[in-house]
Design an enzyme around this catalytic site. Sequence first.
Site, PDB file in Angstrom:
ATOM      1  N   HIS A  37      -1.334  -8.448   2.919  1.00 10.18           N
ATOM      2  CA  HIS A  37      -0.467  -8.515   1.737  1.00 10.18           C
ATOM      3  C   HIS A  37       0.656  -9.537   1.915  1.00 10.18           C
ATOM      4  CE1 HIS A  37      -2.033  -5.184  -0.814  1.00 10.18           C
ATOM      5  NE2 HIS A  37      -2.537  -4.799   0.339  1.00 10.18           N
ATOM      6  N   THR A  38       0.457 -10.454   2.833  1.00 10.12           N
ATOM      7  CA  THR A  38       1.404 -11.559   2.992  1.00 10.12           C
ATOM      8  C   THR A  38       0.964 -12.795   2.220  1.00 10.12           C
ATOM      9  OG1 THR A  38       0.242 -12.091   5.048  1.00 10.12           O
ATOM     10  CG2 THR A  38       2.302 -10.861   5.242  1.00 10.12           C
ATOM     11  N   SER A 138     -16.125 -10.202  -2.410  1.00 12.71           N
ATOM     12  CA  SER A 138     -15.882 -11.064  -3.575  1.00 12.71           C
ATOM     13  C   SER A 138     -15.740 -12.524  -3.164  1.00 12.71           C
ATOM     14  CB  SER A 138     -14.633 -10.600  -4.327  1.00 12.71           C
ATOM     15  OG  SER A 138     -13.494 -10.596  -3.485  1.00 12.71           O
ATOM     16  N   ASP A 182      -8.618 -14.845   1.398  1.00 14.72           N
ATOM     17  CA  ASP A 182     -10.032 -14.531   1.529  1.00 14.72           C
ATOM     18  C   ASP A 182     -10.902 -15.756   1.283  1.00 14.72           C
ATOM     19  OD1 ASP A 182      -9.064 -11.994   1.880  1.00 14.72           O
ATOM     20  OD2 ASP A 182      -9.736 -11.230  -0.057  1.00 14.72           O
TER      21      ASP A 182
END
Length: 392
Positions: A37-38, A138, A182
Amino acid sequence: MTQEASADARTLLSTLTDATPLGEWSAPGRVNLIGEHTDYNDGFVLPFAIDCRTYVAVAPRDDATIRVASAFASDVVETTLADLPTRFPNDRSPEWAAYPLGVAWAMVRASGVDTTTLRGLDLAFASEVSVGAGLSSSAAIEGATASALNDIWALGSDRVELARLGRAAENDAVGAPTGIMDQMASMLGRPDAAIFLDCRSLETEVVTLGFATSGLEMLVIDTNVKHSHATGSYRERRASCEKAATIMGIASLRELHMDDLERAEQMMDDVTFRRARHVVTENQRVLDAVRVLHDDGPNAIGDLLLASHASMRDDFEISVPELDTAVEAAVSAGAIGARMTGGGFGGAAIALVDRAKLERVKDAVTAAFVASRFGAPTLFTVAPSEGARRDA
């Protein structure tokens, strides 16, 4: 990993068309070693591509249609190339189809190409990457699609631009407010290495991991608790980070450092502060992990992994009991370190384990899930691997 998914993609394509295939492309999922979450806070991350891949086999069409099919879905979804530029963001396709069609949409939008010059295509997907496990299935779909379309349509985008287009598809077509980690990991992955990424500048550094030479395995513990980044909890965490940045008068939490936390605590409510503290301390843990890997090797990063998990559990509150149990059981059985990986609210944990202790750790995790009356986890090892590529 085997290449059964590669064969599955080719077989599926043969059920769609008799046309001679143009080729096959693939892209990997990823494990985020540390830095959760950075990314959407313009911070630092340290992911690596894994040896689980999504494959797409592609064949030409005689009409101006793009059609997508998946080995994991019964429906075939199509759109005309003429309609593609306006298909998103108000499309009602099944979510799985929004990923590849969203990539096509983003590529057409970014390139400004005249769709009448593009050839219609059939794309058939099959994957080894577990869906909803925090391994970025994804990004694997997006990377495989972007690589294929970039080659076939001769758009000339480089790997970083393809990663940006994958993120655009995820953010704007699917509606999942993720960062770019990602996609960058899936596009830029290297064997036996992680990608140290500055999410603000998109500068990267290849960081040797040395797991194999150190006799280590990366164990993935898929809790089989499914999650989706398109749902509200992820959005709430991102909104809290934006609120914290606004309170501090900065563009993003990247601009806060460890010595700013005391002042931040005085200015924020408890929940907002804890969200910000996770991001600030997690950024520092990524920097520390890069240094430790360089100076001392992978056996020395266990405490950083554990501190990262504790921060996600307590400050960011994105863990679940299954993930906590996986981490605790793995470390109690001798893992060097463990943490949840991915966006949270389910998915997978990772554990760095000496190869000689691997079976003991797996048995301990399985027993702990039985004792807690959780559903059985899925356990498998992954290795740092190559990024998106053309396979055939």
